[in-house]
Design a protein around this motif. Structure first.
Motif, mmCIF file in Angstrom:
data_model
loop_
_atom_site.group_PDB
_atom_site.id
_atom_site.type_symbol
_atom_site.label_atom_id
_atom_site.label_comp_id
_atom_site.label_asym_id
_atom_site.label_seq_id
_atom_site.Cartn_x
_atom_site.Cartn_y
_atom_site.Cartn_z
ATOM 1 N N PRO A 141 0.832 -1.208 0.000
ATOM 2 C CA PRO A 141 0.000 0.000 0.000
ATOM 3 C C PRO A 141 0.864 1.256 0.000
ATOM 4 O O PRO A 141 1.770 1.402 0.815
ATOM 5 C CB PRO A 141 -0.788 -0.122 1.310
ATOM 6 C CG PRO A 141 0.111 -0.913 2.212
ATOM 7 C CD PRO A 141 0.932 -1.820 1.329
ATOM 8 N N THR A 142 0.616 2.164 -0.919
ATOM 9 C CA THR A 142 1.338 3.436 -0.971
ATOM 10 C C THR A 142 0.340 4.544 -1.236
ATOM 11 O O THR A 142 -0.376 4.507 -2.232
ATOM 12 C CB THR A 142 2.407 3.433 -2.082
ATOM 13 O OG1 THR A 142 1.791 3.084 -3.333
ATOM 14 C CG2 THR A 142 3.509 2.449 -1.777
ATOM 15 N N GLY A 558 12.725 14.623 -13.552
ATOM 16 C CA GLY A 558 11.818 13.669 -12.925
ATOM 17 C C GLY A 558 12.394 13.059 -11.668
ATOM 18 O O GLY A 558 12.208 11.867 -11.408
ATOM 19 N N LEU A 559 13.099 13.882 -10.862
ATOM 20 C CA LEU A 559 13.664 13.381 -9.607
ATOM 21 C C LEU A 559 12.526 13.074 -8.639
ATOM 22 O O LEU A 559 11.629 13.892 -8.424
ATOM 23 C CB LEU A 559 14.613 14.426 -9.013
ATOM 24 C CG LEU A 559 15.367 14.015 -7.747
ATOM 25 C CD1 LEU A 559 16.293 12.837 -8.023
ATOM 26 C CD2 LEU A 559 16.164 15.195 -7.189
ATOM 27 N N LEU A 560 12.560 11.902 -8.047
ATOM 28 C CA LEU A 560 11.507 11.443 -7.133
ATOM 29 C C LEU A 560 12.141 10.992 -5.829
ATOM 30 O O LEU A 560 13.095 10.205 -5.831
ATOM 31 C CB LEU A 560 10.704 10.301 -7.760
ATOM 32 C CG LEU A 560 9.551 9.730 -6.929
ATOM 33 C CD1 LEU A 560 8.469 10.790 -6.733
ATOM 34 C CD2 LEU A 560 8.950 8.503 -7.614
ATOM 35 N N LEU A 561 11.607 11.479 -4.717
ATOM 36 C CA LEU A 561 12.108 11.126 -3.391
ATOM 37 C C LEU A 561 10.972 10.484 -2.603
ATOM 38 O O LEU A 561 9.904 11.070 -2.444
ATOM 39 C CB LEU A 561 12.615 12.375 -2.660
ATOM 40 C CG LEU A 561 13.079 12.191 -1.212
ATOM 41 C CD1 LEU A 561 14.288 11.268 -1.143
ATOM 42 C CD2 LEU A 561 13.403 13.545 -0.579
ATOM 43 N N THR A 562 11.187 9.256 -2.124
ATOM 44 C CA THR A 562 10.189 8.543 -1.325
ATOM 45 C C THR A 562 10.887 7.855 -0.158
ATOM 46 O O THR A 562 12.115 7.753 -0.122
ATOM 47 C CB THR A 562 9.450 7.490 -2.160
ATOM 48 O OG1 THR A 562 10.405 6.515 -2.640
ATOM 49 C CG2 THR A 562 8.725 8.111 -3.334
ATOM 50 N N THR A 563 10.081 7.375 0.768
ATOM 51 C CA THR A 563 10.606 6.486 1.808
ATOM 52 C C THR A 563 10.426 5.053 1.336
ATOM 53 O O THR A 563 9.578 4.763 0.487
ATOM 54 C CB THR A 563 9.892 6.696 3.145
ATOM 55 O OG1 THR A 563 8.487 6.459 2.967
ATOM 56 C CG2 THR A 563 10.115 8.111 3.653
ATOM 57 N N GLY A 566 7.058 3.748 1.701
ATOM 58 C CA GLY A 566 6.044 4.556 1.046
ATOM 59 C C GLY A 566 5.263 5.455 1.980
ATOM 60 O O GLY A 566 4.298 6.094 1.552
ATOM 61 N N LYS A 567 5.659 5.551 3.248
ATOM 62 C CA LYS A 567 4.922 6.344 4.218
ATOM 63 C C LYS A 567 5.611 7.684 4.441
ATOM 64 O O LYS A 567 6.821 7.814 4.279
ATOM 65 C CB LYS A 567 4.802 5.592 5.548
ATOM 66 C CG LYS A 567 4.044 4.272 5.442
ATOM 67 C CD LYS A 567 4.003 3.554 6.788
ATOM 68 C CE LYS A 567 3.261 2.231 6.676
ATOM 69 N NZ LYS A 567 3.253 1.506 7.970
ATOM 70 N N LEU A 568 4.820 8.664 4.844
ATOM 71 C CA LEU A 568 5.340 9.986 5.151
ATOM 72 C C LEU A 568 5.416 10.227 6.650
ATOM 73 O O LEU A 568 5.528 11.352 7.109
ATOM 74 C CB LEU A 568 4.474 11.062 4.489
ATOM 75 C CG LEU A 568 4.477 11.047 2.954
ATOM 76 C CD1 LEU A 568 3.535 12.100 2.411
ATOM 77 C CD2 LEU A 568 5.888 11.255 2.413
ATOM 78 N N VAL A 580 15.824 7.423 -3.813
ATOM 79 C CA VAL A 580 15.918 8.494 -4.805
ATOM 80 C C VAL A 580 15.814 7.855 -6.185
ATOM 81 O O VAL A 580 16.547 6.911 -6.507
ATOM 82 C CB VAL A 580 17.236 9.271 -4.664
ATOM 83 C CG1 VAL A 580 17.299 10.391 -5.700
ATOM 84 C CG2 VAL A 580 17.363 9.854 -3.261
ATOM 85 N N HIS A 581 14.884 8.359 -7.000
ATOM 86 C CA HIS A 581 14.677 7.824 -8.346
ATOM 87 C C HIS A 581 14.711 8.969 -9.350
ATOM 88 O O HIS A 581 14.188 10.055 -9.090
ATOM 89 C CB HIS A 581 13.337 7.103 -8.425
ATOM 90 C CG HIS A 581 13.000 6.613 -9.801
ATOM 91 N ND1 HIS A 581 13.579 5.499 -10.362
ATOM 92 C CD2 HIS A 581 12.156 7.114 -10.738
ATOM 93 C CE1 HIS A 581 13.097 5.322 -11.573
ATOM 94 N NE2 HIS A 581 12.232 6.288 -11.827
#
Length: 932
Positions: A141-142, A558-563, A566-568, A580-581
């Motif tokens: 789940p994200t 298109g730099l993408l930063l996530t955990t 997927g949680k904040l 980092v994507h």
């Protein structure tokens, strides 16, 4: 043979090694809910217990060993031969003690914590693990939307790519046995239908094969897709599609690239002509697989009998469950014939050389029907003297054993009946070369199916000979020249009305090279991909096949930063992993800087070094601005993530004035411990409001418009904890207040807890008589309190008169306090005197810091030397008796002043003496009232 006992009586397993001649009992320490035997090692088994524990046995159930606790039901799998290194490896979905779900693997005999592996780094959704053939699937789940991941041949997990706006509510893996994945997806705007998607070989990129496939609810309540893979014919599918409020049956020969309706038979069973013109009329089939493994279901095919399809169906404009019959195709669906007017179960005998049919179990029968010419002619045989409800048929596999077993019952009250039939005698001999014909698979005359011409060897209809065990189905297969129908649209492309594949509106073909580095190559799609397992060669293959191109050098984009999960949100002190994507740019030549927002930052000279994630531990709670920067010689890109670091709320304290002025704004504050800067949500219930006011700040302003007592409740939510506190506020048009202090000896007995303050208030109440007063005992030392004088709620006079009366009451109370006439016993022999500290003006919003702490508010009856009872008593009267009371009070004060000697500050009239004179004072006041 393994037999499990009924767990209501005992938990044991009975094992026989001599075909049931004798059994040995082995006690079990758990109740078995389900068993899973190893696909190749016949003595290996997994047992799932009633308390969610998974056990393994390597000796056919004689000894069991615990593998793991808290395992999800039906989410455990043995290893797959050729893919998993160890044959005793077990895949399972297990719960952590805090309720999260993980994908776990370990070897059955040694599944200790040290020997367990976690192939997917993070938590997954419950009941989402599927291990099937070359693939492993999980769901994560994200942001409230499910994401699906796949591992192909045990490689790292990669996120499954569905069309951008499919937004699946539900996804089921239909099959994985033809080097690709069939998935049924229920999209955001669907309720009782699913869309069918087909993947590439790795199971990552999915394209639409058919929309709105019908579902049927099974006996157990499960949704079953009306989709059938025809056995023996590679790439052939039959599906029931809902369109324009009708359900129609379609078939495909190239895995969903092209679909067409089924041509109805030219005549019915009686030989009468059927007028059924496509597309207005066609044959429709029921595609439900039987939930009873010993019944054939509504459709049946067999890989050893390619091209033969037997199904229940109807002829008309749409699928119907009325007026159905049994239909058969001998040429893989190109043409159909009716064989029965009623529903039958049909089984294949002798590798499909013969068919056997029995009526549905709802009708008892003594006969079975056998056909040797693919259903054109049937001969009847009797298998029982008494009609039998046939509940199932077990057809033994193997060329040397022509046995089938019927089981059923004569009536609903009778015992089970088993009838074993040896059907060898119906064959006159073994087949020879002269008994076979060749059959060419085709699609409406088109000989190339799935990129090849396939020729099968089939027994000539009507020959009563038995197929040999060395019987071969496919005689030859010749590759065809590639044409357009051998290619489907690639991921991100859609087929337009002219038959060509064009990019979908949401798809940017240039992003395909996003994982590309300068100096490397990537495959640039033409918009097409060859149907998986299609064997065509040459022709348009080169034109439609993706082309290898050199990776361009681009600035980061298109730099993408996530955990990682997927949680904040993250718990204070936990290890947070950032991913980092980069959509576009040379990852090998791109610098990455990551600022964690708490004063620390890291930098990498190569994006590939961050593939495992960047870990960080926050040492304080709050909302942190995490910023990633990617740059190379051509440009830069940046992105920001706001991370909430929280810890559970342990205490909440509501701070509010005790009395407020009506229609005047008042400030209310909630203090939270430990401190949570900007990470707490506050829910305020003010007065009679049925809905809360929600804020992110611990303070709120409010105006009360009605007199009376009002309740204020605040709830604070942080992390997974919610706490609340409640206070009562008196709302008046005006009031007066007095600050009270106590003799210092009270502080020695003050533990500074709410219960103690409540008890002190109760003791003070005993020392006072009835009064419309509000007393607040403050926390902390030195001990202090505040006394509020409130007007009575039933005021018959005007405000000016009430204010004058309140002023007189205040003067009387101040006089008593100033003369040290109010006291109480906190312990035997230890008396505490109550003093007046100062007089504050209404409205009171005191600046003393003690007033911003929690206090016990009580509506008390105040007694000051037995006088206040008259005060309140007269307030409740409708005549101004306060003047008479003032006269009596003044006289008593003069008596007290006269009773104090030189240098003696202690009055000679004690509190108890004044209390005992209460009745005399009542009589004196009443007498003066009567005289006036």
């Amino acid at each position: 043979i393994m037999v499990l006992t009924d767990p209501e009586f005992e938990s044991s397993v009975l094992i026989s090694s001599d075909e049931g001649a004798s059994y040995q009992k082995y006690r079990l320490a758990f109740y078995v809910l389900s068993l899973l035997f190893h696909p190749t090692e016949e003595d290996w088994a997994l047992a799932y217990s009633h308390d969610q524990k998974l056990y393994s046995s390597l000796d056919f159930g004689r000894k069991w060993q615990l593998i793991h606790e808290r395992v999800t039901p039906n989410r455990f799998y043995w290893s797959v031969s050729g893919l998993d290194k160890d044959p005793d490896l077990v895949h399972m979905e297990a719960h952590t003690p805090d309720g999260n779900v993980q994908y776990v693997t370990c070897r059955a005999p040694m599944c200790t914590e040290a020997n367990r592996n976690y192939p997917f780094p993070g938590y997954i959704d419950i009941s989402s693990l599927v291990v099937q053939d070359d693939y492993i699937f999980i769901q994560v789940p994200t942001s409230g939307r499910a994401s699906y991941y796949v591992s192909y041949k045990r490689d790292s997990f990669i996120q499954i790519k569905l069309p951008k706006y499919s937004l699946p509510k539900d996804l089921h893996i239909v099959s994985t046995d033809e080097k690709q994945v069939f998935a049924a997806v229920q999209e955001w705007n669907q309720n009782d239908t699913y869309n069918l998607y087909l993947s590439d070989t790795r199971g990552i990129y999915f394209t639409l094969a058919m929309e709105n496939v019908k579902t049927t609810r099974g006996i157990g309540g499960n949704q079953m897709l009306d989709l059938y893979e025809v056995a023996g014919i590679k790439g052939m599918l039959i599906a029931n599609k809902r369109q324009d409020n009708q359900v129609k049956t379609y078939m495909t020969y190239n895995k969903g690239r092209d679909w067409r309706l089924l041509q109805a038979p030219a005549a019915n069973l009686d030989g009468n002509e059927i007028h059924c013109i496509l597309p207005f009329c066609s044959l429709h089939l029921q595609l439900q697989m039987s939930e009873n493994p010993y019944l054939s279901g509504t459709i049946s095919t067999k890989s050893s009998a390619p091209g033969i399809i037997v199904a229940t169906g109807n002829i008309g404009a749409e699928l119907s469950y009325n007026n159905v019959g049994m239909y058969i195709s001998s040429d893989a669906g190109n043409s159909w014939r009716q064989i029965f007017e009623e529903e039958h179960n049909v089984w294949f005998l002798d590798k499909g050389g013969a068919l056997i049919a029995v009526k549905q179990p709802s009708v008892p029968t003594r006969h079975l029907w056998v056909s040797f010419d693919e259903g054109r002619q049937w001969t009847q045989h009797s298998f029982s003297l008494v009609p039998l409800f046939v509940d199932g048929v077990l057809v033994e596999a193997g060329a040397e054993n022509q046995i089938m077993t019927f089981f059923g019952h004569f009536s609903h009250r009778s015992e089970w009946q088993l009838i074993k039939i040896d059907y060898k005698s119906i064959f006159s001999r073994k087949c020879t070369d002269e008994d076979y014909d060749t059959w060419h698979l085709h699609n409406q005359g088109e000989p190339c199916v799935m990129g090849q011409k396939q020729m099968y060897m089939k027994r000539r209809p009507g020959n009563y000979c038995m197929l040999g065990k060395d019987y071969s189905r496919i005689l030859s297969a010749e590759s065809c020249i590639c044409r357009a129908h051998d290619f489907e649209c690639d991921y991100g492309y859609e087929r337009r009305s002219d038959g060509n594949c064009r990019p979908a509106f949401w798809f940017n073909p240039s992003t395909v090279s996003r994982s590309c580095s300068q100096g490397q190559n990537y495959l640039n799609s033409t918009g097409y991909r060859k149907v998986v397992l299609n064997n065509c060669t040459k022709g348009v293959k080169e034109m439609y096949t993706a082309r290898k191109q050199q990776c361009p050098n681009r600035p980061p984009k298109g730099l993408l930063l996530t955990t990682k999960d997927g949680k904040l949100t993250a718990n204070l002190g936990s290890n947070v992993t950032f991913l980092v994507h980069l959509d576009e740019g040379d990852s090998m030549r791109t610098n990455i800087q990551l600022d964690f927002g708490d004063g620390t930052a890291v930098s990498y000279s190569n994006l590939s070094w961050t593939e495992e994630g960047i870990k960080h531990v926050y040492k304080s709670a709050g909302i942190f601005r995490v910023t990633a920067l990617a740059d190379n010689t051509l440009g830069s890109d940046t992105t920001t993530l706001f991370l909430h670091v929280t810890c559970p709320v342990e205490h909440v304290q509501l701070l509010a004035p005790f009395v407020v002025i009506k229609n005047k704004e008042v400030n209310i504050t909630a203090v939270v411990l430990p401190s949570h800067p900007r990470t707490v949500t506050y829910f305020w219930w003010l007065g009679n409001n049925t809905e809360p006011v929600i804020t992110l700040d611990g303070s709120i302003s409010h105006t009360f418009s009605m007199d009376g007592m009002h309740t204020i409740t605040v709830q604070v939510a942080a992390a997974n904890a919610i706490l609340q506190d409640t206070k009562t506020i008196a709302v008046k048009e005006f009031f007066k207040s007095l600050l009270l202090s106590f003799s210092p000896n009270l502080d020695e007995f003050n533990p500074d807890i709410p219960e103690w303050r409540q008890d002190v208030g109760r003791v003070i109440k005993k020392a006072l008589l009835q009064g419309q007063l509000l007393v607040a005992v403050f926390p902390g030392v030195p001990t202090a309190a505040e006394l509020f004088l409130l007007p009575h709620k039933n005021q018959s006079e005007g405000r000016k008169k009430s204010e004058e009366e309140l002023e007189q009451v205040s003067n009387i109370i101040v006089s008593a306090l100033n003369q040290n006439l109010v006291e109480f016993e906190v312990k035997p022999g230890i008396r505490v005197i109550v003093y007046n500290t100062q007089l504050t003006l209404a409205p009171l919003v005191d600046s003393n810091p003690r007033h911003s702490s929690s206090a016990m508010l009580m509506l008390l009856s105040v007694v000051f030397l037995g006088l206040a009872v008259f005060l309140i008593y007269k307030f409740k009267r409708k005549i101004p008796w306060i003047n008479i009371y003032a006269e009596v009070n003044q006289e008593k004060e003069q008596e007290m002043i006269g009773s104090v000697g030189q240098g003696d500050s202690t009055p000679k009239i004690t509190l108890s003496e004044f209390s005992t004179s209460k009745e005399l004072m009542e009589k004196e006041v009443d007498a003066r009232v009567k005289s006036k």
